[in-house]
Design a protein around this motif. Structure first.
Motif, PDB file in Angstrom:
ATOM      1  N   TYR A  36      57.757  47.163 -27.873  1.00  0.00           N
ATOM      2  CA  TYR A  36      56.896  48.091 -28.617  1.00  0.00           C
ATOM      3  C   TYR A  36      55.691  47.297 -29.135  1.00  0.00           C
ATOM      4  CZ  TYR A  36      59.917  45.585 -31.778  1.00  0.00           C
ATOM      5  OH  TYR A  36      60.608  44.563 -32.383  1.00  0.00           O
ATOM      6  N   PRO A  37      54.562  47.962 -29.419  1.00  0.00           N
ATOM      7  CA  PRO A  37      53.391  47.225 -29.920  1.00  0.00           C
ATOM      8  C   PRO A  37      53.640  46.713 -31.340  1.00  0.00           C
ATOM      9  CG  PRO A  37      52.809  49.441 -29.156  1.00  0.00           C
ATOM     10  CD  PRO A  37      54.286  49.394 -29.239  1.00  0.00           C
ATOM     11  N   VAL A  38      53.065  45.570 -31.657  1.00  0.00           N
ATOM     12  CA  VAL A  38      53.245  44.969 -32.985  1.00  0.00           C
ATOM     13  C   VAL A  38      51.873  44.615 -33.580  1.00  0.00           C
ATOM     14  CG1 VAL A  38      54.262  43.055 -34.299  1.00  0.00           C
ATOM     15  CG2 VAL A  38      55.470  43.978 -32.296  1.00  0.00           C
ATOM     16  N   PHE A  39      51.610  45.123 -34.769  1.00  0.00           N
ATOM     17  CA  PHE A  39      50.380  44.761 -35.477  1.00  0.00           C
ATOM     18  C   PHE A  39      50.572  43.419 -36.175  1.00  0.00           C
ATOM     19  CE2 PHE A  39      50.146  49.383 -35.315  1.00  0.00           C
ATOM     20  CZ  PHE A  39      48.833  49.586 -34.941  1.00  0.00           C
ATOM     21  N   CYS A  40      49.630  42.506 -35.973  1.00  0.00           N
ATOM     22  CA  CYS A  40      49.653  41.211 -36.659  1.00  0.00           C
ATOM     23  C   CYS A  40      48.622  41.260 -37.774  1.00  0.00           C
ATOM     24  CB  CYS A  40      49.288  40.082 -35.696  1.00  0.00           C
ATOM     25  SG  CYS A  40      50.469  39.906 -34.359  1.00  0.00           S
ATOM     26  N   VAL A  41      49.098  41.259 -38.999  1.00  0.00           N
ATOM     27  CA  VAL A  41      48.229  41.366 -40.163  1.00  0.00           C
ATOM     28  C   VAL A  41      47.788  39.968 -40.570  1.00  0.00           C
ATOM     29  CG1 VAL A  41      48.133  42.047 -42.588  1.00  0.00           C
ATOM     30  CG2 VAL A  41      49.419  43.447 -40.930  1.00  0.00           C
TER      31      VAL A  41
END
Ligand code: PLP
Length: 394
Positions: A36-41
């Protein structure tokens, strides 16, 4: 001992937004193997720009919540010192009030439902309301009793060519109407202010100077001192093909513009940046789910977080280095995960020739409007956020 209110609130905020922390996207992938896509903050980018605004802008900085309403974004901005929030719906007002009880919201949408006005006023104590038409002012006047604590902020239209997204075809009153609105607001017993919005991804500071000239015309026409002058948002992010200027040059233009106005000492100057504050705050890790010759089918696409590409703002892209890649590159067509054939990246992208199913690709600079505009279409919805401490590609 008395509990310290700040640290109590700090703890409350933290529990909302604690994210797993990694040093690099490579470590994220090694740990999660995400299909699944993962946001890197990247919180350090968010705080750095917030501090630049707080130091350089000659007035109050309001964060435009619509640009990225994620709790980590609100929290990071608040901790960096942002206390004012440009909200455009009751849901945004509530979000800010619940997560950041000490922050102040400003209702900056020129069209509001009666229910939203009533709740903003009665439940959340919002004091500033934007209008660009007399019917909206009359609506407000039927709900909020007259009194100087309510500020009607008149939005004047500006047609500025130097912005990638133009916003005045939908909102903003011509100068003569703006003058009438300011006068009508005063007559109803409210105080008034003036606002404009040059458009988004504004490529130079000239628009702000023009906007301030229009504000000056409105103020002179009204013939009474305004409570605030709001120069809106529009400060740019840095994309591969659209850079804008250094933030300092916008602040200089705004100071220059302001020097032509004779504002009372207690008049507040405000801005409402969205994009500039959060663009570098998130990247997105996607995975290749199938390769067909020169086509890569990814798990995020045009119904996901790539809205800026649709408007021709090019995002930096790199493969996540989970293995050795060929040094030779080729152009790929990128498809998103939905069944819609329009779910295709609007340009080809150069990546290593040996990419295959299971590899991961990171897209940078999607912090502004990326997560905010993603949809649930076809059952795909990216909703995993982690914190990453290193810069993109480092
Ligand atoms: C969208 C919007 C902003 C933020 O614009 P950016 O270009 O992201 O800085 C600010 N004010 C208003 C009224 C807006 O609609």
């Amino acid at each position: 001992m008395q509990p310290n209110i700040n640290s109590a609130m700090d703890a409350a905020v933290r529990s909302y937004t604690r994210l797993p922390v990694y040093e690099t996207p490579e470590q994220v992938v090694a740990d999660l193997q995400p299909s699944y896509p993962v946001f890197c903050v990247r919180r350090h980018h968010i705080s750095a720009v917030a501090e630049e605004f707080l130091e350089g802008f000659p007035g109050d900085v309001l964060y435009a919540v619509k640009c990225n309403p994620e709790p980590h974004m609100l929290e990071t901005l608040f901790k960096a010192g942002i206390r004012h929030f440009d909200t455009a719906s009751l849901a945004e007002v509530a979000l800010v009030a619940e997560q950041l009880p000490e922050a102040t919201s400003y209702f900056m949408h020129p069209v509001k439902s009666r229910a939203a006005i009533r709740s903003a006023h009665e439940v959340y104590g919002v004091r500033h309301y934007v209008v660009d038409h007399e019917t909206e002012l009359n609506k407000i006047a039927e709900i909020i009793p007259p009194g100087p604590e309510t500020v009607i902020v008149v939005r004047v239209a500006i047609h500025y060519e130097g912005a990638v997204y133009e916003l005045s075809s939908k909102f903003g009153a011509p100068v003569s109407d703006a003058i009438a609105l300011g006068r009508a607001a005063l007559k109803k017993g409210y105080r008034y202010g003036v606002a404009f919005h040059v458009g988004s991804q504004c490529l130079d500071g000239e628009g702000f100077e023009q906007g301030l000239q229009l504000a000056d015309e409105v103020i002179r026409g009204v013939g009474a001192e305004p409570v605030c002058v709001d120069v809106g948002g529009g400060f740019p992010g840095e994309y591969l093909n659209s850079m804008g200027q250094q933030m300092g040059s916008y602040f200089s233009s705004i100071k220059k513009g302001l020097s032509g106005l004779s504002l009372p000492d207690d008049c507040r100057v405000m801005c409402e940046p969205g994009r500039a504050l959060c663009v570098d705050g998130e990247s997105l890790i996607t995975q290749v789910h199938l390769r067909k010759d020169e086509a890569l089918y990814l798990n995020d696409g045009m119904y996901g977080s790539f809205i800026e590409e649709k408007y021709n703002l090019h995002l930096p892209i790199r493969p996540v280095a989970t293995r050795e890649f060929a040094t030779e590159c080729q152009d790929y067509t990128l498809y998103g995960p939905t069944c819609d054939s329009l779910d295709i990246f609007p340009r080809t992208v150069s990546l290593p020739v040996d990419l295959k199913e299971g590899d991961w690709i990171e897209f940078d600079r999607i912090g502004a409007y990326g997560a905010a505009c993603r949809t649930h279409f076809n059952g795909f919805f990216a909703d995993t956020f982690v914190e990453v401490t290193r810069n993109f590609g480092d």
